[in-house]
Design a protein around this motif. Structure first.
Motif, PDB file in Angstrom:
ATOM      1  N   SER A  75     -11.193  -9.340 -18.563  1.00  0.00           N
ATOM      2  CA  SER A  75      -9.951 -10.033 -17.821  1.00  0.00           C
ATOM      3  C   SER A  75      -8.962 -10.802 -18.579  1.00  0.00           C
ATOM      4  N   ALA A  79      -5.103  -9.782 -19.140  1.00  0.00           N
ATOM      5  CA  ALA A  79      -4.136 -10.740 -18.792  1.00  0.00           C
ATOM      6  C   ALA A  79      -3.131 -10.720 -19.986  1.00  0.00           C
ATOM      7  N   PRO A 109       0.744 -19.906  -9.553  1.00  0.00           N
ATOM      8  CA  PRO A 109      -0.841 -19.907  -9.667  1.00  0.00           C
ATOM      9  C   PRO A 109      -1.291 -21.051 -10.321  1.00  0.00           C
ATOM     10  N   LEU A 121      -7.419 -13.480  -2.128  1.00  0.00           N
ATOM     11  CA  LEU A 121      -7.635 -12.182  -2.743  1.00  0.00           C
ATOM     12  C   LEU A 121      -8.805 -11.435  -2.170  1.00  0.00           C
ATOM     13  N   ILE A 145     -10.427  -8.569 -11.390  1.00  0.00           N
ATOM     14  CA  ILE A 145      -8.715  -8.421 -10.960  1.00  0.00           C
ATOM     15  C   ILE A 145      -8.337  -9.973 -10.568  1.00  0.00           C
ATOM     16  N   ALA A 146      -9.170 -10.628  -9.888  1.00  0.00           N
ATOM     17  CA  ALA A 146      -8.890 -12.147  -9.462  1.00  0.00           C
ATOM     18  C   ALA A 146      -8.713 -12.809 -10.833  1.00  0.00           C
ATOM     19  N   THR A 149      -5.472 -12.422 -12.305  1.00  0.00           N
ATOM     20  CA  THR A 149      -4.165 -12.596 -11.805  1.00  0.00           C
ATOM     21  C   THR A 149      -3.789 -14.196 -12.112  1.00  0.00           C
TER      22      THR A 149
ATOM     23  N   TRP B  21       2.045  -6.428 -10.387  1.00  0.00           N
ATOM     24  CA  TRP B  21       0.799  -7.133 -10.324  1.00  0.00           C
ATOM     25  C   TRP B  21       0.749  -8.364  -9.847  1.00  0.00           C
ATOM     26  N   MET B  22       1.768  -9.237  -9.887  1.00  0.00           N
ATOM     27  CA  MET B  22       1.483 -10.619  -9.176  1.00  0.00           C
ATOM     28  C   MET B  22       2.079 -10.553  -7.734  1.00  0.00           C
ATOM     29  N   PHE B  25      -1.201  -9.043  -5.969  1.00  0.00           N
ATOM     30  CA  PHE B  25      -2.345  -9.648  -6.000  1.00  0.00           C
ATOM     31  C   PHE B  25      -2.269 -11.175  -5.981  1.00  0.00           C
ATOM     32  N   PHE B  26      -1.071 -11.500  -6.000  1.00  0.00           N
ATOM     33  CA  PHE B  26      -1.008 -12.995  -5.623  1.00  0.00           C
ATOM     34  C   PHE B  26      -0.141 -13.386  -4.302  1.00  0.00           C
TER      35      PHE B  26
END
Lengths: 276, 300
Positions: A75, A79, A109, A121, A145-146, A149, B21-22, B25-26
């Protein structure tokens, strides 16, 4: 130096000493007690490394640690890629459609409570598997994936602050000399911002390794991460094995961060010297 | 022309990939929270009734259920959890500021080559496990823990103090865990402070405490606001600290969500709670964004 200034110096210094004692005291106490012979965690029974030995034979913890390391490495790597794209977009283009929403989605976030991130999610994954058939079940992939993010948001902060001081004319010069944009990026920009990418990767890695709440929501049967194991054993009270595990984690992370910090410090010093 | 097209494609990919993506998934998942909060819980897999149901042949109906929100209003448990969360978040933010401000100030006033190592030492705990750092306090605060043993040994108390599983333990845990989030933005504003302003004030006969109150403090407000939001917003939904240090005695909304979801398997009520929490957090979040963007503009 007048007496008043000296007095305030002493006051500030002792204040800092208290502050750092508050920050580090609990961690140090935990590390000391990981070497405690006694099972009663608060009674000192002499020095021993037996909890480390038991830890090495605890298959549940070893499996969870391996899974967590895998998830953290994957991840963090993804990222960093996404965060670099986002940071480049934000620093290079001051005006484009969707800039405001991109900024919002990259800062929210940072403060969003984890319970909300995790639950939302999970609901997305459930809906996706209903409609698209993917992800089929929950486990390693959904946790990755989480973690990506929320890590993207943190890493973007790190890369962006580095890019803000980046001299884009270097890239332009390379392109004037005939380099394609992609090549200019990989030969000029990337090496110059690599310290930020490494710092960002480390940050994403440790955030993932540490996450209990989000992973609990989006994991499935058979994918128990290290924080989940730690949490379920800690809920039952203090355990010497967890102290030993904590000591190992804290030592490794501190070493990695200290080495990285030292390398960047040296680099930065050299860079400043070469500028003079 | 062609290279320009490709350039545009590159620009699009640069912006589009992280945006997409954001968004997926957000942002998108919040819609599902909203949807589920209007669904009905059921004993099935996943544990809720579908939103759009077939009533009879081909007849489809959408069932919106406000029952979850009504439950939140009716049962005082939920309102108490929300108010309690606000109270704990507000007080702990203030406490964190009170501890963090002097530290940030002291670091900013430290000799030049000390500052970076001192800052590194503030950030380092943030890198090591949050869960473990909270856990460390259990061993310190419990009845036969380090703190009580020390105080009894010193003869200050003869009965152990009950700290663990009280709000006090939660406050300690929050201040401890969130301290770096306050110190860093405060340091960033304090270090930019123009010392000549203080000298001017001193030259005009202003005593140090008044210099602080009239010059330093007002100029560090952006750092105070940033620190406040970085603590208040996440603490509102905090789960680990109230769960491990507060025990069953401390009610917070994040913990309640966790219980509804994992113990009661009531996904719709957990979603309704999440929706309410989001709604409450919108105001401080917008304020934070507003001040941050203004801050960025003033930096140029």
């Amino acid at each position: 130096m007048s007496l008043g200034v000296k007095k305030s110096r002493i006051a500030l210094f002792s204040l800092l000493a208290f502050g750092y004692a508050f920050l580090y005291g609990p961690i140090v106490s935990l590390m000391i007690y990981s070497f405690n012979e006694s099972r009663l965690v608060t009674v000192w029974g002499g020095w021993s490394t037996k909890w480390y030995g038991e830890l090495m034979h605890n298959q549940q913890i070893l499996d969870a640690a391996w899974l967590s390391l895998k998830i953290a490495a994957i991840s963090a790597s993804f990222a960093v890629v996404f965060a670099t794209l986002a940071a480049m977009a934000l620093v290079r283009y001051k005006r484009f459609r969707g800039r405001g929403s991109l900024l919002l989605m990259l800062t929210a976030p940072l403060v969003m409570p984890e319970v909300i991130l995790g639950l939302s999610l999970l609901l997305l994954f459930v809906a996706m598997s209903e409609w698209l058939g993917w992800p089929a079940g929950r486990g390693q992939t959904t946790i990755i994936i989480a973690h990506m993010t929320f890590a993207i948001a943190y890493v973007t902060v790190v890369v962006r602050s580095r890019l803000a001081h980046f001299d884009f004319s270097l890239e332009e010069a390379a392109m004037d000399l005939g380099a394609k944009p992609v090549k200019a990026f990989f030969t000029i920009t990337l090496p110059l911002i690599s310290p930020a990418l490494i710092a960002g990767w480390l940050l994403a890695f440790t955030l993932s390794l540490d996450d209990l709440v989000v992973a609990s929501f989006v994991s499935g049967p058979g994918s128990t991460t290290l924080p989940m194991v730690v949490y379920s054993s800690v809920r039952l009270g203090v355990s010497p094995q967890i102290n030993a595990l904590a000591t190992i984690i804290v030592t490794l992370v501190s070493l990695a961060v200290a080495i990285a910090g030292y390398v960047f410090y040296r680099q930065e010093k050299q860079r400043l010297k070469s500028l003079q | 022309m062609r290279s320009r097209d490709r350039f545009n494609l590159g620009k699009r990919a640069l912006i589009g990939l992280p945006w997409l993506w954001m968004a997926v998934f957000f942002l998108l998942p919040f819609l599902f929270i909203l949807k589920l909060s209007l669904s009905e819980a059921a004993l099935m897999q996943p544990p809720y009734l579908p939103f759009i149901r077939e009533v009879s042949d081909g007849m489809v109906t959408m069932v919106v259920n406000f029952g979850n929100y009504l439950l939140l209003l009716e049962d005082p448990l939920y309102l108490n959890a929300l108010l309690n969360s606000i109270e704990i978040a507000a007080w702990s933010t203030l406490l964190t500021l009170l501890v963090g401000y002097p530290m940030a100030y002291a670091i900013a006033k430290a000799p030049h080559n000390w500052r970076l190592p001192l800052l590194m030492l503030i950030i380092l705990p943030f890198w090591t496990s949050f869960l473990i750092r909270v856990y460390a306090w259990i061993g310190i605060l419990k009845n036969n823990g380090l703190l009580n043993n020390l105080l009894i040994y010193l003869g200050i108390i003869d009965q152990p103090l009950e700290i663990l599983y009280t709000p006090t333990a939660v406050y300690i845990g929050i201040v401890y865990s969130y301290l770096p989030f306050v110190i860093l933005p405060l340091y960033a504003t304090l270090i930019r402070l123009d010392d000549t302003l203080l000298e001017a004030a001193a030259d005009l006969g202003c005593p140090p405490w008044k210099q602080f109150l009239t010059v330093t403090l007002p100029l560090s407000i952006p750092g105070v606001i940033a620190g406040t939001m970085l603590v208040f917003i996440p603490v509102m939904g905090e789960f680990v600290i109230p769960d491990l240090l507060g025990g069953p005695n401390v009610l917070m909304i994040g913990k309640l969500m966790w219980t509804e979801f994992f113990s009661n398997k009531d996904w719709p009520v957990a979603s309704a709670l999440a929706a309410v929490l989001l709604l409450v957090l919108i105001v401080p979040f917008v304020l934070w964004q507003h001040f941050e963007s203004r801050n960025r503009e003033s930096l140029g």
